[in-house]
Design an enzyme around this catalytic site. Structure first.
Site, PDB file in Angstrom:
ATOM      1  CE  LYS A 126      -2.648  -2.712  -0.162  1.00 24.61           C
ATOM      2  NZ  LYS A 126      -2.737  -2.872  -2.189  1.00 24.61           N
ATOM      3  CB  SER A 127       4.188   1.633   0.058  1.00 24.08           C
ATOM      4  OG  SER A 127       4.467   1.743   1.226  1.00 24.08           O
TER       5      SER A 127
ATOM      6  CB  THR B 198      -0.378  -1.080  -7.849  1.00 27.63           C
ATOM      7  OG1 THR B 198      -0.451  -2.223  -7.206  1.00 27.63           O
ATOM      8  CG2 THR B 198      -1.226  -1.926  -9.327  1.00 27.63           C
TER       9      THR B 198
ATOM     10  CG  HIS C 115       4.886  -6.251   0.194  1.00 28.47           C
ATOM     11  ND1 HIS C 115       4.982  -5.543  -0.624  1.00 28.47           N
ATOM     12  CD2 HIS C 115       4.103  -6.677  -0.473  1.00 28.47           C
ATOM     13  CE1 HIS C 115       4.281  -5.025  -1.182  1.00 28.47           C
ATOM     14  NE2 HIS C 115       3.473  -5.612  -1.530  1.00 28.47           N
TER      15      HIS C 115
ATOM     16  NE  ARG D  88       0.305   6.922  -0.324  1.00 29.44           N
ATOM     17  CZ  ARG D  88      -0.975   5.785  -0.151  1.00 29.44           C
ATOM     18  NH1 ARG D  88      -1.181   4.787  -1.243  1.00 29.44           N
ATOM     19  NH2 ARG D  88      -2.125   7.044  -0.803  1.00 29.44           N
TER      20      ARG D  88
ATOM     21  N   GLY E  42      -6.246   6.634  -5.332  1.00 34.92           N
ATOM     22  CA  GLY E  42      -4.765   7.019  -5.727  1.00 34.92           C
ATOM     23  C   GLY E  42      -4.213   8.480  -5.114  1.00 34.92           C
TER      24      GLY E  42
HETATM   25  P1  A3P Z   1      -4.894   4.250  -1.207  1.00 31.59           P
HETATM   26  O1  A3P Z   1      -5.331   3.149  -0.691  1.00 31.59           O
HETATM   27  O2  A3P Z   1      -4.420   5.814  -1.123  1.00 31.59           O
HETATM   28  O3  A3P Z   1      -5.830   4.752  -3.005  1.00 31.59           O
HETATM   29  P2  A3P Z   1      -0.049  -1.146  -3.841  1.00 31.59           P
HETATM   30  O4  A3P Z   1      -0.011  -1.024  -5.008  1.00 31.59           O
HETATM   31  O5  A3P Z   1       0.986  -0.568  -2.844  1.00 31.59           O
HETATM   32  O6  A3P Z   1      -0.672  -2.010  -2.910  1.00 31.59           O
HETATM   33  O7  A3P Z   1      -0.363   0.140  -3.084  1.00 31.59           O
HETATM   34  C1  A3P Z   1      -1.796   0.851  -3.728  1.00 31.59           C
HETATM   35  C2  A3P Z   1      -1.816   1.930  -3.287  1.00 31.59           C
HETATM   36  O8  A3P Z   1      -1.969   2.964  -4.614  1.00 31.59           O
HETATM   37  C3  A3P Z   1      -4.117   2.908  -3.036  1.00 31.59           C
HETATM   38  O9  A3P Z   1      -3.250   3.793  -2.410  1.00 31.59           O
HETATM   39  C4  A3P Z   1      -3.669   2.737  -4.671  1.00 31.59           C
HETATM   40  O10 A3P Z   1      -5.672   3.802  -5.217  1.00 31.59           O
HETATM   41  C5  A3P Z   1      -2.613   3.779  -5.011  1.00 31.59           C
HETATM   42  N1  A3P Z   1      -2.471   3.060  -6.396  1.00 31.59           N
HETATM   43  C6  A3P Z   1      -2.537   1.974  -7.232  1.00 31.59           C
HETATM   44  N2  A3P Z   1      -1.871   2.041  -8.530  1.00 31.59           N
HETATM   45  C7  A3P Z   1      -1.702   3.704  -8.736  1.00 31.59           C
HETATM   46  C8  A3P Z   1      -0.998   4.929  -9.907  1.00 31.59           C
HETATM   47  N3  A3P Z   1      -0.959   3.551 -11.242  1.00 31.59           N
HETATM   48  N4  A3P Z   1      -0.753   5.713  -9.674  1.00 31.59           N
HETATM   49  C9  A3P Z   1      -1.136   6.200  -8.419  1.00 31.59           C
HETATM   50  N5  A3P Z   1      -0.868   5.412  -7.060  1.00 31.59           N
HETATM   51  C10 A3P Z   1      -2.249   4.051  -7.339  1.00 31.59           C
END
Ligand code: A3P
Length: 350
Positions: A86-87, A90, A153, A175, A313
């Site tokens: 969640k940082s 993706t 991770h 993040r 995002g």
């Molecule tokens: P939020 O929950 O704050 O919206 P990870 O990919 O590490 O699992 O992190 C997921 C977080 O990255 C989520 O944040 C998601 O919405 C955001 N995210 C996913 N794809 C993204 C992209 N292409 N650009 C920016 N943020 C993205």
């Protein structure tokens, strides 16, 4: 858009996985070693276990990490995406894959057969501990052509040891802890509901987070581990901040390309290749793809909908969920933990 007619790295990897040897004895050996680790409730749907310098959600990823450590032979040309969940994993997976493979998968007309569009970022770059070293498998990754792209991770100290010694490149994204917490809380609740558990309140999630009990946490130890590695070996460890990537994605794509040894040429700049990568990998574009809306990713913790990797995002969404008091508490812990490290979070400088 033209795709190479040769076998793509993705196909080679899928074949290697299909042919992967299984070694139940090796998995059982490590499972026995970790069965008595200290455990606690944590910010997810599983019991948490303490291993090396981190808290893991469930024992399975620890065993996968140990098997990877025992079996994976890194190459100097490998590139590993490292993040806390969640940082922005993706996002950085997408940017890295699109950048490194821009010659085979040309972007000017970003066609539907680009792997990021057909299989999604988590199908293009796989996690050691969630996708590769799982279910008794020992994949033959030696078959993959250079440069091999992986993700993890794991804390820096728990990476498969040949990564550090071989000089493989590591791309880390950190993040703001409050946005990371809110994103993690939302994701954990999705997994909890899938597993017939009550969702956690945001206050409970924040308590667990502050106690370090978030996946691969404590957050601060994970970030500092990679920060120190970056300071010691800047040529090997790139350190990005999610907030800065959001502000200026094109500059980050250029830095990423330089770092991994594939800088953009003058012709590519003139053709707008950097902007094409940014557009392809943007939240708006990726979240609307069919592979996101209806695809799934098979992780060792369960099969998750690709849409669960995309929420809002944005930077600063924590303010819609955390009380000012909890936010101040997290900021105070962060300031104390990072004191003297030289690490300044992007959100603190805004
Ligand atoms: P939020 O929950 O704050 O919206 P990870 O990919 O590490 O699992 O992190 C997921 C977080 O990255 C989520 O944040 C998601 O919405 C955001 N995210 C996913 N794809 C993204 C992209 N292409 N650009 C920016 N943020 C993205």
């Amino acid at each position: 858009m033209s795709s190479s007619s040769q076998t793509s790295p993705l196909q080679v990897e899928q074949e290697a996985r299909a042919e992967a040897e299984t070694n139940p004895e090796l998995y059982q050996h490590f499972a026995n070693l970790v069965s008595s680790l200290p455990s606690s409730e944590g910010l997810s749907h599983n019991q948490f276990y303490r291993h090396d310098q981190g808290w893991y959600s469930g024992l399975v990823p620890i065993v996968g990490a140990m098997v990877a450590d025992a079996c994976f032979t890194a190459r100097p040309s490998d590139i590993v995406v490292a993040t806390l969940p969640k940082s922005g994993t993706t996002s950085i997976k997408s940017l890295l894959y699109a950048t490194v493979h821009r010659r085979e998968h040309h972007l000017a007309t970003a066609a539907d057969n680009h792997p990021l569009i057909s299989v999604g970022p988590h199908g293009c770059i796989k996690f050691f501990e969630y996708q590769l070293y799982t279910r008794n498998r020992v994949p033959d990754l030696d078959k993959l052509p250079d440069p091999r792209l992986f993700a993890t991770h794991l804390p820096f100290v728990s990476l498969p040891r040949t990564i550090a010694t071989s000089g493989s490149k590591i791309v880390y994204v950190c993040r703001d802890p409050k946005d990371h917490l809110i994103s993690q809380w939302d994701f954990a609740n999705k997994l909890r509901v899938m597993n017939q558990l009550e969702p956690l309140s945001v206050e409970t999630a924040a308590e667990l987070f502050c106690a370090g009990l978030s996946p691969f946490g404590p957050y601060w130890d994970h970030v500092l581990g990679y920060w120190h590695a970056h300071l010691t070996r800047p040529q090997q460890v790139l350190f990005f901040r999610y907030e800065e990537m959001q502000k200026d994605p094109a500059a980050h794509v250029r830095r990423l390309a330089e770092f991994v040894g594939h800088p953009f040429g003058v012709g590519e700049e003139e053709d707008g290749v950097v902007d094409a990568i940014v557009r392809l990998c943007s939240f708006e574009h990726m979240s609307g793809l069919e592979v996101t809306k209806s695809g799934k990713t098979d992780l060792v913790i369960g099969t998750v909908e690709n849409s669960s990797f995309f929420r809002r995002g944005v930077v600063g969404d924590w303010a819609n969920h955390l009380s000012p008091e909890t936010a101040r508490r997290i900021d105070a812990i962060t300031a104390a933990k990072f004191m003297g490290s030289g690490l300044v979070l992007a959100s603190n400088g805004q």
